[in-house]
Design a protein around this motif. Structure first.
Motif, PDB file in Angstrom:
ATOM      1  N   ILE A   1      10.925  -7.575  -7.460  1.00  0.00           N
ATOM      2  CA  ILE A   1       9.835  -6.811  -6.850  1.00  0.00           C
ATOM      3  C   ILE A   1       8.668  -7.768  -6.675  1.00  0.00           C
ATOM      4  O   ILE A   1       8.255  -8.435  -7.642  1.00  0.00           O
ATOM      5  CB  ILE A   1       9.418  -5.619  -7.727  1.00  0.00           C
ATOM      6  CG1 ILE A   1      10.617  -4.697  -7.997  1.00  0.00           C
ATOM      7  CG2 ILE A   1       8.269  -4.847  -7.071  1.00  0.00           C
ATOM      8  CD1 ILE A   1      10.330  -3.613  -9.019  1.00  0.00           C
ATOM      9  N   THR A   2       8.125  -7.851  -5.475  1.00  0.00           N
ATOM     10  CA  THR A   2       7.041  -8.795  -5.177  1.00  0.00           C
ATOM     11  C   THR A   2       5.728  -8.037  -4.980  1.00  0.00           C
ATOM     12  O   THR A   2       5.663  -7.066  -4.214  1.00  0.00           O
ATOM     13  CB  THR A   2       7.366  -9.608  -3.925  1.00  0.00           C
ATOM     14  OG1 THR A   2       8.582 -10.333  -4.150  1.00  0.00           O
ATOM     15  CG2 THR A   2       6.248 -10.593  -3.623  1.00  0.00           C
TER      16      THR A   2
ATOM     17  N   ARG B   1       5.946   1.256  -9.958  1.00  0.00           N
ATOM     18  CA  ARG B   1       4.586   1.357  -9.430  1.00  0.00           C
ATOM     19  C   ARG B   1       3.702   0.364 -10.169  1.00  0.00           C
ATOM     20  O   ARG B   1       3.964   0.024 -11.333  1.00  0.00           O
ATOM     21  CB  ARG B   1       4.042   2.768  -9.619  1.00  0.00           C
ATOM     22  CG  ARG B   1       3.893   3.203 -11.067  1.00  0.00           C
ATOM     23  CD  ARG B   1       3.461   4.628 -11.215  1.00  0.00           C
ATOM     24  NE  ARG B   1       3.575   5.060 -12.618  1.00  0.00           N
ATOM     25  CZ  ARG B   1       3.978   6.259 -12.997  1.00  0.00           C
ATOM     26  NH1 ARG B   1       4.328   7.164 -12.086  1.00  0.00           N
ATOM     27  NH2 ARG B   1       4.024   6.577 -14.274  1.00  0.00           N
ATOM     28  N   THR B   2       2.673  -0.110  -9.495  1.00  0.00           N
ATOM     29  CA  THR B   2       1.679  -0.977 -10.128  1.00  0.00           C
ATOM     30  C   THR B   2       0.645  -0.120 -10.840  1.00  0.00           C
ATOM     31  O   THR B   2       0.367   1.022 -10.454  1.00  0.00           O
ATOM     32  CB  THR B   2       0.988  -1.874  -9.103  1.00  0.00           C
ATOM     33  OG1 THR B   2       0.458  -1.054  -8.055  1.00  0.00           O
ATOM     34  CG2 THR B   2       1.941  -2.900  -8.523  1.00  0.00           C
TER      35      THR B   2
ATOM     36  N   LEU C   1       3.288  -3.771 -13.821  1.00  0.00           N
ATOM     37  CA  LEU C   1       4.305  -3.204 -12.944  1.00  0.00           C
ATOM     38  C   LEU C   1       5.241  -2.382 -13.827  1.00  0.00           C
ATOM     39  O   LEU C   1       5.964  -2.927 -14.663  1.00  0.00           O
ATOM     40  CB  LEU C   1       5.081  -4.302 -12.214  1.00  0.00           C
ATOM     41  CG  LEU C   1       6.171  -3.834 -11.252  1.00  0.00           C
ATOM     42  CD1 LEU C   1       5.597  -2.929 -10.159  1.00  0.00           C
ATOM     43  CD2 LEU C   1       6.886  -5.019 -10.615  1.00  0.00           C
ATOM     44  N   ASP C   2       5.169  -1.052 -13.648  1.00  0.00           N
ATOM     45  CA  ASP C   2       5.918  -0.136 -14.505  1.00  0.00           C
ATOM     46  C   ASP C   2       7.178   0.358 -13.817  1.00  0.00           C
ATOM     47  O   ASP C   2       7.179   0.679 -12.620  1.00  0.00           O
ATOM     48  CB  ASP C   2       5.057   1.074 -14.863  1.00  0.00           C
ATOM     49  CG  ASP C   2       4.003   0.742 -15.910  1.00  0.00           C
ATOM     50  OD1 ASP C   2       4.018  -0.391 -16.425  1.00  0.00           O
ATOM     51  OD2 ASP C   2       3.176   1.622 -16.210  1.00  0.00           O
TER      52      ASP C   2
ATOM     53  N   ILE D   1      -2.647  -5.870  -4.346  1.00  0.00           N
ATOM     54  CA  ILE D   1      -2.345  -4.726  -3.498  1.00  0.00           C
ATOM     55  C   ILE D   1      -1.360  -3.822  -4.239  1.00  0.00           C
ATOM     56  O   ILE D   1      -0.310  -4.277  -4.697  1.00  0.00           O
ATOM     57  CB  ILE D   1      -1.743  -5.177  -2.153  1.00  0.00           C
ATOM     58  CG1 ILE D   1      -2.773  -6.001  -1.366  1.00  0.00           C
ATOM     59  CG2 ILE D   1      -1.297  -3.972  -1.329  1.00  0.00           C
ATOM     60  CD1 ILE D   1      -2.252  -6.557  -0.067  1.00  0.00           C
ATOM     61  N   ALA D   2      -1.745  -2.542  -4.359  1.00  0.00           N
ATOM     62  CA  ALA D   2      -0.892  -1.579  -5.047  1.00  0.00           C
ATOM     63  C   ALA D   2       0.446  -1.440  -4.328  1.00  0.00           C
ATOM     64  O   ALA D   2       0.536  -1.576  -3.106  1.00  0.00           O
ATOM     65  CB  ALA D   2      -1.588  -0.234  -5.126  1.00  0.00           C
ATOM     66  N   LYS D   3       1.467  -1.150  -5.158  1.00  0.00           N
ATOM     67  CA  LYS D   3       2.795  -1.001  -4.574  1.00  0.00           C
ATOM     68  C   LYS D   3       3.610  -0.043  -5.427  1.00  0.00           C
ATOM     69  O   LYS D   3       3.481   0.000  -6.659  1.00  0.00           O
ATOM     70  CB  LYS D   3       3.505  -2.359  -4.503  1.00  0.00           C
ATOM     71  CG  LYS D   3       4.793  -2.367  -3.688  1.00  0.00           C
ATOM     72  CD  LYS D   3       5.316  -3.787  -3.526  1.00  0.00           C
ATOM     73  CE  LYS D   3       6.548  -3.833  -2.632  1.00  0.00           C
ATOM     74  NZ  LYS D   3       7.032  -5.238  -2.451  1.00  0.00           N
ATOM     75  N   SER D   4       4.437   0.756  -4.757  1.00  0.00           N
ATOM     76  CA  SER D   4       5.347   1.643  -5.465  1.00  0.00           C
ATOM     77  C   SER D   4       6.606   1.799  -4.632  1.00  0.00           C
ATOM     78  O   SER D   4       6.634   1.442  -3.452  1.00  0.00           O
ATOM     79  CB  SER D   4       4.703   3.008  -5.728  1.00  0.00           C
ATOM     80  OG  SER D   4       4.385   3.654  -4.496  1.00  0.00           O
TER      81      SER D   4
END
Length: 617
Positions: free
Chosen positions: A575-576, A544-545, A593-594, A558-561
């Motif tokens: 992961i982009t 997740r970001t 980015l965790d 843009i958040a991403k998980s």
């Protein structure tokens, strides 16, 4: 070794307490030596034969003696002793009685913290003089011929190690010396020339040699390459350097065969009439001479030491060595076999923390004896040779360490090698038993014990311990294998370590730095996730970001998980993250980015990737 020899010596020097463990052994009324009551502290070596030295008898000297020499200072035909006392800024001189005893020490002021000592007739008056070296100066004490000395001539140069020789062939004794460049971690070697009156000077035009590592010792000898003497240094990086004088000091470097060298000496250990070098540190090695100031590859023997002296203790015509072993308070004699190798070390207890040794016939019986400078007890220990050297000294046996990667199932063998110091004419046997360290028998490895035979004429044998595979994520683990009950050999190194490396994959994620791009354009930040090794099962994790100075609320990215899966055999994934460009003038910004919630067959080594957005407006 777990630390370098240089650090070991420095730690020892700071830890020693002057006077600790001291025993006084004086003269009896009848002039004989009083019986020693010193309790020996020696290594636990099985099947050791009787010692071949009497004593020890300890004589007081100045504080913290770091060097010792023997010669006849008062011209009475009996050998005397002198020590350089680093804790007392002095030289102690003990006059010998010719029967193995020595009178009370006379002390003479020397430079600050003298660490080395050399004897020669510096002023050509027929009497022996003394020079000492330290970090701050060289001090010269001119002898009166009766065991006393005139006030020192000092402040000649900074010199840590000293050796004497006539390097320019003018008939006067010169000094080769090692030194450290003030305020810099640079070490060198040079020559100061004697004027025949006891004074020395360094030519402003001569070239000195920079040594790659701090020197641990210096000797001067004729190595057969000409009539002039040659210097030899050992260094804490395991280098031996031959220093040739020809209107300047020129060097040739040789590997000693060990990681760190503490002392070097010269002698013909191979019986071919060509001088060889013996070098000591964590072992004893001989560099066979080639007769052209060159040396062949080192020949190793078991043993250890801080200093070394050379003589023929048992009268068989083959050179032997004696070393000081500081920690247990012993000196070790290794009898030469005539081929560049030695018998197993024979320990003899002396005073506290013996730092240096010298050899000479102190009682006039034709047998060489030993004197050790005991840094910790402020004494000189004298060991008289009783001549009872056995020609049947058994070889010593050592065990190696080993490292294996455990695997996921089944077992993998950890192979240990047993090595003899020399081949035996009969079979050698030894027992072994495994023992837990932080690895546990039954879950990490299979407990093992047994007997190993090294056949006559051979020097090595192996045995294995089974290491158990699993799918647990674990730290590196170790177990021990201990030797006992040898037959026809002594145990020299009887404690082997087996290291088990875990093979479950470790997960790490890269960082990413990029310019944000033009207004209303998207820039892709691609992070790489890596497994340390391919695995035979899927490895999964979530990601997740996380906002930093860059935030999703401000429209920076843009958040991403989601989840990430490594199929068997795969080692990299990406992961982009989409970063939004703008026309704001702002500082660089960051987000994260965790990785988290990984499968139980893996472990994180770096689970946070840093994204740095460079402003380009």
């Amino acid at each position: 070794m777990t630390m370098s020899l240089q650090h070991w010596l420095q730690n020892l020097r700071s830890a020693l307490v002057p006077g600790r463990g001291r025993r006084h052994h004086g003269r009896s009324a009848g002039g004989g030596l009083r019986g020693a009551t010193y309790r020996p502290h020696v290594e636990s070596l099985e099947d050791r034969r009787l010692l071949a030295f009497l004593g020890p008898v300890l004589f007081d000297v100045g504080p913290n003696p770091q060097a010792v020499v023997t010669t006849d200072f008062n011209n009475d035909g009996s050998l005397d002793l002198a020590t350089a006392n680093s804790g007392g800024n002095s030289v102690s001189v003990l006059l010998g009685d010719g029967q193995g005893g020595f009178g009370a020490a006379n002390h003479f002021a020397a430079g600050t913290n003298p660490r080395s000592i050399v004897v020669a007739d510096f002023n050509n008056d027929g009497n022996l003089d003394v020079a000492t070296g330290s970090d701050s100066s060289v001090s010269v004490l001119l002898g009166n011929g009766d065991g006393t000395f005139r006030p020192r001539i000092g402040n000649l140069a900074s010199a840590i190690h000293l050796a004497a020789g006539d390097f320019n062939a003018d008939g006067n004794t010169d000094l080769m010396y090692t030194f450290r460049v003030q305020f810099e971690d640079i070490h060198g070697v040079n020559v100061m020339f004697g004027d025949g009156q006891g004074r020395f000077a360094v030519s402003l035009h001569q070239r000195w040699v920079e040594l790659y590592e701090e020197p641990s010792s210096l000797v001067v000898a004729n190595l057969g390459g000409g009539s002039r003497p040659v210097g030899v240094t050992s260094s804490y990086d395991g280098t031996v350097t031959v220093l040739i004088w020809a209107d300047g000091v020129y060097d040739q470097n040789y590997a000693s065969g060990q990681e760190s060298s503490s002392a070097v000496a010269v002698g013909d250990f191979t019986g071919d009439g060509i001088p060889d070098l013996v070098n000591v540190g964590e072992m004893v090695t001989v560099l066979p001479g080639l007769g052209n100031l060159g040396f062949a590859s080192p020949v190793n023997s078991s043993g250890i030491g801080t200093t070394v002296a050379v003589t023929d203790f048992n009268g068989d015509g083959k050179l032997d060595v004696v070393t000081s072993d500081t920690w247990p308070g012993t000196v070790k004699v290794l009898l030469g076999l005539g081929d560049g190798t030695f018998s197993s070390p024979i320990d003899h207890a002396v005073g506290s923390s013996p730092w240096a040794v010298t050899v000479g016939d102190f009682n006039g019986d034709g047998l060489p004896d030993v004197a050790a400078a005991d840094l910790g007890s402020n004494t000189v220990s004298v060991l008289l040779n009783d001549g009872a050297w056995s020609p049947d000294d058994p070889p010593s046996i050592s065990i190696s360490d080993t490292t294996v990667t455990e695997g996921n199932t089944g077992t993998v063998n950890a192979t240990f090698t047993l090595t003899l110091s020399r081949a035996s004419t009969v079979d050698v046997a030894v027992h072994y038993d495994s023992a837990d360290v932080n690895a546990v028998a039954g879950s990490d490895y299979t407990a093992a014990s047994g007997d190993v035979i090294i056949p006559a004429g051979q020097t090595t044998a192996t045995f294995t311990v089974a290491v158990l595979g699993d799918r647990l994520v674990e730290p590196t683990e170790t177990f021990a294998v201990n030797l006992s009950a040898p037959t026809n050999a002594m145990i020299r190194y009887g404690h082997g370590i087996g290291t088990i490396l875990d093979n479950e994959p470790r997960i790490s994620i890269s960082d990413m730095t990029k310019s944000e791009g033009k207004n209303r354009k998207t820039t892709l930040f691609t992070f790489t996730v890596t497994l340390s090794a391919a695995y035979d099962q899927p490895v999964t994790m979530s990601f997740r970001t996380v906002n930093g100075t860059a935030t999703t609320g401000d429209g920076d990215y843009i958040a991403k998980s989601g989840t990430l899966t490594f199929a068997p055999g795969e080692t990299t994934k990406t992961i982009t993250i989409e970063v939004k460009g703008d026309n704001k003038r702002e500082a660089n910004e960051t987000f994260y980015l965790d990785l988290f919630a990984n499968s139980s067959n893996s472990q994180f080594t770096k689970n946070r990737g840093l994204g740095t957005i460079l402003n380009d407006d």
